[in-house]
Enzyme design. Structure first.
Site, mmCIF file in Angstrom:
data_model
loop_
_atom_site.group_PDB
_atom_site.id
_atom_site.type_symbol
_atom_site.label_atom_id
_atom_site.label_comp_id
_atom_site.label_asym_id
_atom_site.label_seq_id
_atom_site.Cartn_x
_atom_site.Cartn_y
_atom_site.Cartn_z
ATOM 1 N N ASN A 319 -10.760 0.530 -6.989
ATOM 2 C CA ASN A 319 -10.147 1.282 -6.310
ATOM 3 C C ASN A 319 -9.658 2.756 -6.330
ATOM 4 O O ASN A 319 -9.011 3.403 -5.466
ATOM 5 C CB ASN A 319 -8.534 0.442 -5.748
ATOM 6 C CG ASN A 319 -8.823 -0.975 -5.172
ATOM 7 O OD1 ASN A 319 -10.089 -1.183 -4.421
ATOM 8 N ND2 ASN A 319 -8.214 -1.745 -5.560
ATOM 9 N N HIS A 321 -7.883 4.234 -8.368
ATOM 10 C CA HIS A 321 -6.638 4.703 -8.953
ATOM 11 C C HIS A 321 -6.404 3.897 -10.176
ATOM 12 O O HIS A 321 -6.928 3.147 -10.666
ATOM 13 C CB HIS A 321 -5.687 4.399 -7.866
ATOM 14 C CG HIS A 321 -5.345 3.008 -7.498
ATOM 15 N ND1 HIS A 321 -4.597 2.692 -6.378
ATOM 16 C CD2 HIS A 321 -5.790 1.685 -8.024
ATOM 17 C CE1 HIS A 321 -4.686 1.464 -6.322
ATOM 18 N NE2 HIS A 321 -5.373 0.838 -7.267
ATOM 19 N N CYS A 356 -1.331 6.351 -8.806
ATOM 20 C CA CYS A 356 -1.742 7.571 -9.836
ATOM 21 C C CYS A 356 -3.412 7.729 -9.962
ATOM 22 O O CYS A 356 -3.833 6.926 -10.309
ATOM 23 C CB CYS A 356 -1.106 7.188 -11.211
ATOM 24 S SG CYS A 356 -1.377 8.249 -12.652
#
Length: 421
Positions: A319, A321, A356
């Protein structure tokens, strides 16, 4: 022994027949008219008593003994004669095939014995998952998978790390979706979620560890899902010792949907709800919700700070991240070293605030809670914050509880040195 006897019964080997010996008139030129220099019958032509050999064959056997080039030349009138040509004589030597088949049978028997298939009680057979693929149990509501603790999954204490356990939780969650036939093209996304560019994102994770498994232990992980509010899903886990059935770890988590394009939270579409709600279990969470309000944590209130943390490419999942398990290691980066060395993590609660990404630079902050009394009572409580460096937004907030793993060597909270980086 069983394999050899069975093979021998299928491929009988006849005893070799001795070659007959007869006298022939003539000396060297006449007695060897049909036998080449190695004693093998072959076509030949004669010219002034000299024979020209036109066929090269392997040395033959006479009375069970191989004869060479000079063995065929005798000074007497004795020469060999071929046995009558029969179907049996024309068959190949079965001994080589017999030896090969016997070797295969013995190797297979050895491999089978190495699996150590011991007799189990009927009630234990249902829990057998020798290859660790996992399966659906409990009338289709629970997914169960076994894991063997590898040598590279243990730490300095010779026990599995909390990151290892959380990786097992994540793996069983994805395999549950796959075995239920709901896995689309995404990372745990259903077909209807893939059509809408949606994926699951964890918002809260609670893990309670009663005992850490060690190298070579086999653990059994059970997981199931339940509804949580209008637009959330809850997933629970139980990790047991596969031999004793002892519960080692309990975990509970909350999940929401996020749009892969806009990176915003999304409601659960009715089509997706229809896909997943048939697998919901109406049970309370295995861990009571930790809703303790904690004071604000920043550089002024933190006891230990670690700066300059950056994700590596290997920290990202599909994904794009940082994977949620990676946050655990970053949070523990700022934990006091005396705590890490003399206490073991008993529980951890993580609240995920935002994603993040690969270019983020993070700062990890830790504060000790409870003061001196918490240490004297045999445990340490910590508050954690993972945020973007430079006073940026919060990534993860966390709380940890630690219990002594050796004799408590610290009598005063002031013994924990302050660290910053």
């Amino acid at each position: 022994m069983v394999a050899t006897a069975a093979t021998a019964s299928l491929f009988p080997v006849s005893s070799p027949q001795p070659d007959s010996v007869a006298k022939n008139p003539g000396k060297h030129g006449g007695c060897l008219g049909n036998v080449d220099v190695r004693g093998i019958k072959s076509k030949s032509t004669s010219s002034n008593g000299l024979q020209v050999k036109t066929n090269a064959q392997a040395p033959a056997k006479v009375n069970g003994t191989r004869i060479g080039v000079m063995d065929g030349l005798k000074t007497d009138d004795i020469s060999t004669s071929s046995a009558p040509r029969t179907f049996i004589n024309q068959l190949p030597d079965w001994s080589m095939l017999l030896a090969a088949i016997t070797t295969i049978f013995l190797a297979a028997e050895k491999q089978w014995m190495m699996l150590d298939w011991k007799t189990k009680r009927p009630d234990m057979l249902v829990d057998l998952d020798p290859f660790g693929f996992g399966r659906i149990v409990e009338d289709g509501f629970v997914f169960r998978q076994n894991f063997s603790i590898r040598s590279y999954e243990i730490g300095a204490d010779r026990t599995a790390s909390v990151e290892t356990l959380m990786n097992h939780l994540q793996e069983t969650a994805l395999n549950h979706v796959k075995n239920a036939g709901l896995l689309g093209d995404g990372f745990g996304s259903t077909p209807e979620m893939c059509k809408r560019n949606l994926f699951w994102a964890v918002t809260k994770m609670q893990v309670l560890v009663d005992r850490y498994p060690t190298w070579g232990d086999v653990v059994q992980v059970d997981t199931w899902v339940a509804a949580s509010g209008k637009n959330c899903m809850r997933r629970d886990w139980l990790i047991r010792d596969c031999k004793t059935g002892e519960i080692l770890t309990r975990a509970s988590s909350n999940w929401v949907m996020m749009n892969k394009v806009t990176r915003r939270l999304s409601k659960i579409p009715d089509e997706v709800r229809t896909e997943i709600e048939q697998y919901f279990v109406d049970t309370p969470p295995v861990i009571d919700d930790d809703s303790i309000k904690l004071p604000k944590l920043d550089e002024n209130t933190a006891d230990h700070v670690r700066s300059g943390l950056t994700p590596k490419w290997s920290d990202l999942d599909v994904n794009q991240h940082v994977n949620n398990v990676k946050y655990v290691g970053w949070i523990l980066e700022s934990a006091p070293q005396p705590v890490v060395e003399n206490y073991e993590l008993a529980s951890i609660t993580l609240e995920y605030r935002r994603e993040c990404m690969k270019d983020s630079v993070l700062q990890s902050l830790t504060a000790l809670l409870g003061g001196e009394g918490a240490v004297d009572s045999g445990g340490v409580d910590c508050q954690h914050l993972l945020r973007l460096e430079g006073g940026g937004g919060e990534i993860v907030k966390g709380r940890t509880k630690w219990r002594p793993k050796f004799v408590n060597r610290f009598k005063n909270i002031n013994q924990f040195p302050s660290e910053s980086g």
